[in-house]
Design a protein around this motif. Sequence first.
Motif, PDB file in Angstrom:
ATOM      1  N   GLY A 183      48.142  37.581  34.361  1.00 50.97           N
ATOM      2  CA  GLY A 183      48.585  38.965  34.532  1.00 50.97           C
ATOM      3  C   GLY A 183      47.638  39.938  33.864  1.00 50.97           C
ATOM      4  N   LEU A 184      47.176  39.587  32.663  1.00 52.20           N
ATOM      5  CA  LEU A 184      46.218  40.441  31.966  1.00 52.20           C
ATOM      6  C   LEU A 184      44.858  40.424  32.657  1.00 52.20           C
ATOM      7  CD1 LEU A 184      47.210  39.564  28.301  1.00 52.20           C
ATOM      8  CD2 LEU A 184      47.367  41.824  29.361  1.00 52.20           C
ATOM      9  N   TYR A 185      44.486  39.280  33.232  1.00 50.86           N
ATOM     10  CA  TYR A 185      43.224  39.211  33.983  1.00 50.86           C
ATOM     11  C   TYR A 185      43.280  40.138  35.197  1.00 50.86           C
ATOM     12  CZ  TYR A 185      39.429  37.277  36.846  1.00 50.86           C
ATOM     13  OH  TYR A 185      38.299  37.124  37.623  1.00 50.86           O
ATOM     14  N   ILE A 186      44.411  40.175  35.887  1.00 51.89           N
ATOM     15  CA  ILE A 186      44.570  41.061  37.039  1.00 51.89           C
ATOM     16  C   ILE A 186      44.445  42.523  36.591  1.00 51.89           C
ATOM     17  CG2 ILE A 186      46.243  41.894  38.753  1.00 51.89           C
ATOM     18  CD1 ILE A 186      47.226  38.912  38.886  1.00 51.89           C
ATOM     19  N   ALA A 187      45.065  42.853  35.461  1.00 49.03           N
ATOM     20  CA  ALA A 187      44.922  44.216  34.925  1.00 49.03           C
ATOM     21  C   ALA A 187      43.470  44.519  34.584  1.00 49.03           C
ATOM     22  CB  ALA A 187      45.806  44.381  33.696  1.00 49.03           C
ATOM     23  N   ALA A 188      42.769  43.507  34.050  1.00 53.29           N
ATOM     24  CA  ALA A 188      41.344  43.686  33.738  1.00 53.29           C
ATOM     25  C   ALA A 188      40.527  43.914  35.007  1.00 53.29           C
ATOM     26  CB  ALA A 188      40.822  42.472  32.979  1.00 53.29           C
ATOM     27  N   LEU A 189      40.897  43.255  36.088  1.00 58.95           N
ATOM     28  CA  LEU A 189      40.214  43.480  37.367  1.00 58.95           C
ATOM     29  C   LEU A 189      40.394  44.926  37.832  1.00 58.95           C
ATOM     30  CD1 LEU A 189      41.144  40.205  39.303  1.00 58.95           C
ATOM     31  CD2 LEU A 189      38.951  40.767  38.236  1.00 58.95           C
ATOM     32  N   ILE A 190      41.578  45.464  37.599  1.00 57.28           N
ATOM     33  CA  ILE A 190      41.808  46.877  37.929  1.00 57.28           C
ATOM     34  C   ILE A 190      40.925  47.761  37.055  1.00 57.28           C
ATOM     35  CG2 ILE A 190      43.497  48.742  37.850  1.00 57.28           C
ATOM     36  CD1 ILE A 190      43.891  46.867  40.231  1.00 57.28           C
ATOM     37  N   ALA A 191      40.847  47.443  35.753  1.00 52.24           N
ATOM     38  CA  ALA A 191      39.993  48.226  34.853  1.00 52.24           C
ATOM     39  C   ALA A 191      38.533  48.166  35.290  1.00 52.24           C
ATOM     40  CB  ALA A 191      40.137  47.712  33.422  1.00 52.24           C
ATOM     41  N   ALA A 192      38.121  47.013  35.855  1.00 54.64           N
ATOM     42  CA  ALA A 192      36.744  46.837  36.330  1.00 54.64           C
ATOM     43  C   ALA A 192      36.551  47.385  37.739  1.00 54.64           C
ATOM     44  CB  ALA A 192      36.361  45.366  36.281  1.00 54.64           C
ATOM     45  N   LYS A 193      37.608  47.965  38.303  1.00 60.43           N
ATOM     46  CA  LYS A 193      37.590  48.549  39.653  1.00 60.43           C
ATOM     47  C   LYS A 193      37.338  47.500  40.730  1.00 60.43           C
ATOM     48  CE  LYS A 193      36.098  53.096  37.949  1.00 60.43           C
ATOM     49  NZ  LYS A 193      37.482  53.468  37.638  1.00 60.43           N
ATOM     50  N   ARG A 194      37.768  46.279  40.479  1.00 60.74           N
ATOM     51  CA  ARG A 194      37.687  45.204  41.482  1.00 60.74           C
ATOM     52  C   ARG A 194      39.058  45.101  42.157  1.00 60.74           C
ATOM     53  NH1 ARG A 194      33.037  41.930  40.245  1.00 60.74           N
ATOM     54  NH2 ARG A 194      33.674  40.622  41.998  1.00 60.74           N
ATOM     55  N   TYR A 195      39.395  46.148  42.915  1.00 61.04           N
ATOM     56  CA  TYR A 195      40.752  46.308  43.421  1.00 61.04           C
ATOM     57  C   TYR A 195      41.150  45.221  44.425  1.00 61.04           C
ATOM     58  CZ  TYR A 195      40.138  50.936  41.330  1.00 61.04           C
ATOM     59  OH  TYR A 195      39.884  51.966  40.461  1.00 61.04           O
ATOM     60  N   ARG A 196      40.289  44.885  45.359  1.00 63.60           N
ATOM     61  CA  ARG A 196      40.646  43.881  46.366  1.00 63.60           C
ATOM     62  C   ARG A 196      40.810  42.505  45.718  1.00 63.60           C
ATOM     63  NH1 ARG A 196      40.737  45.066  51.501  1.00 63.60           N
ATOM     64  NH2 ARG A 196      40.340  42.918  52.138  1.00 63.60           N
ATOM     65  N   LEU A 197      39.965  42.200  44.760  1.00 67.37           N
ATOM     66  CA  LEU A 197      40.106  40.920  44.065  1.00 67.37           C
ATOM     67  C   LEU A 197      41.405  40.899  43.262  1.00 67.37           C
ATOM     68  CD1 LEU A 197      38.898  38.164  43.372  1.00 67.37           C
ATOM     69  CD2 LEU A 197      37.634  39.270  41.505  1.00 67.37           C
ATOM     70  N   ALA A 198      41.767  42.017  42.650  1.00 69.78           N
ATOM     71  CA  ALA A 198      43.026  42.099  41.909  1.00 69.78           C
ATOM     72  C   ALA A 198      44.222  41.857  42.837  1.00 69.78           C
ATOM     73  CB  ALA A 198      43.153  43.467  41.236  1.00 69.78           C
ATOM     74  N   GLU A 199      44.172  42.418  44.039  1.00 74.71           N
ATOM     75  CA  GLU A 199      45.246  42.186  45.009  1.00 74.71           C
ATOM     76  C   GLU A 199      45.332  40.709  45.385  1.00 74.71           C
ATOM     77  OE1 GLU A 199      44.531  44.710  48.338  1.00 74.71           O
ATOM     78  OE2 GLU A 199      44.977  46.562  47.254  1.00 74.71           O
ATOM     79  N   LYS A 200      44.181  40.108  45.607  1.00 72.69           N
ATOM     80  CA  LYS A 200      44.139  38.684  45.958  1.00 72.69           C
ATOM     81  C   LYS A 200      44.733  37.825  44.840  1.00 72.69           C
ATOM     82  CE  LYS A 200      40.875  34.982  47.086  1.00 72.69           C
ATOM     83  NZ  LYS A 200      39.422  34.637  47.232  1.00 72.69           N
ATOM     84  N   LYS A 201      44.384  38.140  43.595  1.00 74.97           N
ATOM     85  CA  LYS A 201      44.884  37.363  42.468  1.00 74.97           C
ATOM     86  C   LYS A 201      46.375  37.611  42.236  1.00 74.97           C
ATOM     87  CE  LYS A 201      40.981  35.469  41.862  1.00 74.97           C
ATOM     88  NZ  LYS A 201      40.805  34.051  42.235  1.00 74.97           N
TER      89      LYS A 201
END
Length: 393
Positions: free
Chosen positions: A307-325
């Motif tokens: 869950g924190l990794y997904i939030a980190a993906l949002i912080a890194a602006k990796r939005y599509r990868l965050a959705e996938k995860k």
Amino acid sequence: MLKNNQVEIDDARNAAIKVLLHNAHGPFHGLPRTAGWGYPEPYTRDLMFALLGIAVSGKQELMNSMRNVLLALAKNQTRHGHIPSLVHDARDLGASDTTPLFLLGIGIFRKITNEKKFLQQATEKALQWMEYQSPSDRFLVAQQPTSDWRDEQWVTGYGFFVNTLTYSYLRLLNQDERADQLKHDMGRFTITNGIMHKHVHEGLVVKYKPYYAFWSYKIFSSERFDLLGNSLAILSGLASPTRANEMVTWIEEECINMRKNEELASDLPPNFFPYINPLDPDWHERYEQYNKPGEYHNGGIWPFICGLYIAALIAAKRYRLAEKKLIALTQTIKLSKSKSLKFGFNEWIRAQDGMPMGQDWQTWSAALYLYAAKCVETKKALFFDDASINSGI
């Protein structure tokens, strides 16, 4: 990408809130349970992380329970400022991460409630305790082995996770000068040539790698990857946007390789890799029983960390990868040891075969799912976005 899965995500969110409401009152002074059945005790570190998800739940009952947790922790704080591992037990001491997690929790709670001086005296005592945790009397915080959340894994000296927690709460509590000094110390390279010259201080940056060392102390260090610490580094702004992006790419490429080698059966990353194996120099005999490769702290998949990794993906602006995860995490939280549960929110999953191995209805598994889903929905690293800085290490 999320539209086709939105109903399932909404079901999972509702299930997470059900778990949190079930766990909100346990047998110890009415404080929250750490898990629905297996852990009736209120563990400090679990509940401080859970605050992130409870804060976005929209449930005042859950926020009230967290207020009670923070008040109880302040009441049971030692005279020197240390926070116990069990919320209700002032004698359960010795953890390296409970005091920084308490300070992180205070920072988040103040942002939510706008109570800018909430538990000010306890906060000041905890801040002073943390200043005394540096053996060099500088800024990096040191710890004893198995004293953080990895109670079955050795972290020696300057552990990265505890130092990223420290950096995070310093930013949230507007202790910017000390945060900058800690960032400077963390930004030094680890010492790799076996010689420590006078006035040369070790750091936590690994040469030629986008992530940070697992731990470092004098001429010794570990370059194994810690997903929790590095996710917090991205969330808090400790890692620069460039480093954060490179780190995410590296994580995903390493996971592809682990799947090819049948070391990973999930679309989610393990909490720690490469795994420590029996012939490795950092293997301990006890690991054979409690911390096998791909299990528990030695590479298990922990939903709260994902869950924190997904939030980190949002912080890194990796939005599509965050959705996938998030979609992958939605499938993972269905896993349970009890077949009667639609959503297990299990504690941890074995990496090689995806089997749930921990306790079901784990509080932080449910809470951090809510947090991840909300970060993806809003495209914001909530509670960290305005505490982070634009240019990290």
